[in-house]
Design an enzyme around this catalytic site. Structure first.
Site, PDB file in Angstrom:
ATOM      1  N   ALA A   1      96.445  29.084  56.271  1.00  0.00           N
ATOM      2  CA  ALA A   1      96.941  27.794  56.748  1.00  0.00           C
ATOM      3  C   ALA A   1      96.672  27.569  58.225  1.00  0.00           C
ATOM      4  O   ALA A   1      96.970  26.493  58.750  1.00  0.00           O
ATOM      5  CB  ALA A   1      98.448  27.681  56.474  1.00  0.00           C
TER       6      ALA A   1
ATOM      7  N   LYS B   1      94.990  21.053  64.261  1.00  0.00           N
ATOM      8  CA  LYS B   1      95.029  19.910  63.344  1.00  0.00           C
ATOM      9  C   LYS B   1      95.095  18.540  64.022  1.00  0.00           C
ATOM     10  O   LYS B   1      94.889  17.522  63.367  1.00  0.00           O
ATOM     11  CB  LYS B   1      96.238  20.033  62.411  1.00  0.00           C
ATOM     12  CG  LYS B   1      97.584  19.914  63.131  1.00  0.00           C
ATOM     13  CD  LYS B   1      98.739  19.907  62.146  1.00  0.00           C
ATOM     14  CE  LYS B   1     100.063  19.678  62.868  1.00  0.00           C
ATOM     15  NZ  LYS B   1     101.190  19.570  61.931  1.00  0.00           N
TER      16      LYS B   1
ATOM     17  N   LYS C   1      91.288  14.519  55.673  1.00  0.00           N
ATOM     18  CA  LYS C   1      90.407  14.126  56.783  1.00  0.00           C
ATOM     19  C   LYS C   1      89.026  14.792  56.687  1.00  0.00           C
ATOM     20  O   LYS C   1      88.113  14.438  57.436  1.00  0.00           O
ATOM     21  CB  LYS C   1      91.074  14.448  58.119  1.00  0.00           C
ATOM     22  CG  LYS C   1      92.321  13.610  58.395  1.00  0.00           C
ATOM     23  CD  LYS C   1      92.992  14.000  59.692  1.00  0.00           C
ATOM     24  CE  LYS C   1      94.165  13.085  60.002  1.00  0.00           C
ATOM     25  NZ  LYS C   1      95.229  13.135  58.989  1.00  0.00           N
TER      26      LYS C   1
ATOM     27  N   SER D   1     106.168  17.152  59.469  1.00  0.00           N
ATOM     28  CA  SER D   1     105.448  18.289  60.041  1.00  0.00           C
ATOM     29  C   SER D   1     105.392  18.159  61.559  1.00  0.00           C
ATOM     30  O   SER D   1     105.574  17.078  62.123  1.00  0.00           O
ATOM     31  CB  SER D   1     104.034  18.368  59.471  1.00  0.00           C
ATOM     32  OG  SER D   1     103.290  17.230  59.850  1.00  0.00           O
TER      33      SER D   1
ATOM     34  N   THR E   1      99.407   2.746  66.205  1.00  0.00           N
ATOM     35  CA  THR E   1      98.034   2.545  66.661  1.00  0.00           C
ATOM     36  C   THR E   1      97.456   1.204  66.223  1.00  0.00           C
ATOM     37  O   THR E   1      96.811   0.512  66.996  1.00  0.00           O
ATOM     38  CB  THR E   1      97.120   3.680  66.158  1.00  0.00           C
ATOM     39  OG1 THR E   1      97.220   3.770  64.736  1.00  0.00           O
ATOM     40  CG2 THR E   1      97.533   5.002  66.780  1.00  0.00           C
TER      41      THR E   1
END
Length: 501
Positions: A242, A246, A288, A336, A357
């Protein structure tokens, strides 16, 4: 006698009623609503004062239950809540999913100023127990379906085994640690370079799982010699990988670090897994990585390419090994570290403004425990070489999420400010690229992506070149090599767009 009994009951209920008890409506009648009503009336002291029910059943309109009126969701609930001075709406345990899907009803209740209470966790409804209700957070209200996992198969794989977990102190990694520990492995090796979170994880393991032999190591996965020593001494049966950088804007500014940590680190861990006979290697990827528009997403796609090509090389006999490499790909997880919900919560707490955004940006979300359960099941059932794609449910518009969090907080004067897309960011994330399709698996929420296969020798040569270029910290040259490996990587809102022309 009848009137006397009614009077005694009313006096009894009034005597149990706390001075700060909240006037409440219950959403749902069948499947636990009545049981919930009886429970809150029998509590000593009573925390909620039952004032009525909300039911979707049109046949119950204008009727009474337990002496209280039944209302419909399409009634003027804002007026009713104001008239009855309702402070709380309690969600019947068996109506949770239906309530999550009814955003119009949620918004009306939120706009009325009443608080919403739901059962904490995935509790089994027991009419004889005291309900553990908690005030909802935005995560509780996002529409999603309950996810079930074949825990027996997961347990058969992990019980009594030696498990190594990288990125163990992160949001996903720490949840995997907790879930894996629940299956009683013989030993755990936990690796992360974040000292304080890793120390917190160490304390958690000592408190909750004192019987499991656990080592918590502070180091980087890109440290070849340290990783070699760990694998040689520990000899893990299974690896859950993991560890990764990120954050999209950070990796746009630091592509060499993205290459070193994400790609080189993955290659080191994967190669050592083969060398030391790891049975299965499960890698955490991201949506992504599909048609990437940023360095971070491309780095994860290259990781996928490498472990898949290594798995194929083992099968073809080009590499001597039997490790099964499985990749799991999913979107954002709620709550997270560094994710949008904690950021919005902090901005609201500070009086705003809340920064979004773009008004049209959308994202997929999943709860951390649910995502990790699917990781464990995919890791259990995968045979090697697969990229498992998780069904993330319905996409959520981030601007709507911000508005609902503001309303849920009770604040009325907090503004939303649109700041423009960040470097490398796109309006929506994809789970599969246009060239990919999927096939079903053992779980309705998990599918297998059909992706292009890459030759292991070619991938190794391209990675050698990439690592050499990245070692000189030339951002443009590093990203250019990444685009050579992943031709579908087209930068968006980034200085690297010139490389695509």
């Amino acid at each position: 006698m009848w009137l006397e009994r009614i009077l005694v009951k009313l006096v009894y209920e009034a005597s149990n009623l706390s001075s700060d008890a909240m006037n409440a409506l219950i959403y749902g009648i069948q499947d636990g609503g009545v049981g919930l009503a009886k429970n809150i009336r029998n509590e000593k002291p009573t925390k909620f004062h039952l004032c009525g029910f909300i039911s979707n059943d049109p046949s119950l309109k204008y009727t009474r239950l337990m002496g209280e009126k039944v209302y419909q969701p399409d009634d003027d609930l804002v007026h009713i809540i104001d008239k009855l001075k309702i402070q709380a709406v309690l969600i019947s345990p068996m109506q949770t999913e239906r309530f999550r899907d009814n955003q119009e009803l949620q918004d009306r209740i939120i706009s009325s100023g009443a608080k919403i209470f739901m059962f904490s966790g995935a509790q089994e409804w027991d009419k004889d127990s005291t309900p553990q209700l908690k005030e909802v957070s935005i995560e509780d209200l996002l529409p999603r379906e309950q996810i079930t996992v074949d825990l027996e198969s997961v347990g058969q794989m992990l019980t009594g085994k030696k498990i190594l977990i990288t990125g163990s102190a992160g949001s996903i990694g720490s949840e995997i640690v907790g879930q894996v520990a629940g299956f009683k492995p013989s030993e755990l090796m936990l690796i992360d370079q974040a000292e304080t979170p890793q120390h917190d994880l160490r304390l958690m393991m000592a408190k909750k799982f004192p019987d499991i032999k656990t080592e918590t190591i502070v180091t980087s996965i890109s440290n070849q010699e340290r990783m070699e020593h760990i694998f040689k001494e520990f000899m893990p049966d299974y690896v859950f990988h993991a560890a990764a950088y990120k954050h999209v804007p950070m990796m746009e500014d630091n592509p060499s670090e993205s290459v070193t940590n994400n790609i080189m680190g993955t290659k080191i861990i994967a190669d050592l897994s083969v060398k030391y006979g790891v049975k299965k290697f499960v890698m955490i990827s991201t949506d992504k990585a599909v048609n990437p528009t940023n360095v971070m997403g491309c780095s994860k796609r290259i990781c996928e390419i490498y472990v898949q090509s290594l798995n194929k090389a083992e099968i073809d006999g080009a590499v001597n090994g039997s490790t099964q490499f499985v990749t799991t790909r999913f979107g954002n997880v709620l709550g997270s570290n560094g994710s949008v919900i904690p950021l919005f919560a902090e901005q609201i707490k500070n009086g705003g403004p809340v920064t979004v955004t773009d008004p049209n940006i959308v994202r997929y979300f999943m709860l951390i425990p649910e995502a990790c359960k699917l990781v464990l099941e995919a890791g259990t059932m995968g045979k090697g070489g697969e990229i498992f794609v998780f069904d993330m449910g319905k996409p959520v518009k981030i601007a709507d999420l911000a508005k609902r969090m503001i309303r849920l907080s009770g604040a009325s004067n907090i503004q939303i400010v649109y700041t423009g897309l960040r470097d490398g960011e796109k309006l929506y994330e994809e789970v599969l690229s246009e060239k990919e399709n999927t096939k079903p698996t053992f779980h309705e929420k998990i599918r297998i992506a059909n992706v292009l296969e890459y030759d292991y020798a070619d991938v190794c040569k391209e990675l050698t070149d990439l690592f050499e270029i990245a070692s000189h910290f030339d951002n443009m040259a590093t990203v250019a090599q990444m685009k050579k490996i992943v031709p579908e990587f087209k930068s968006n809102h980034s200085v690297y767009e010139k490389l695509d022309s």
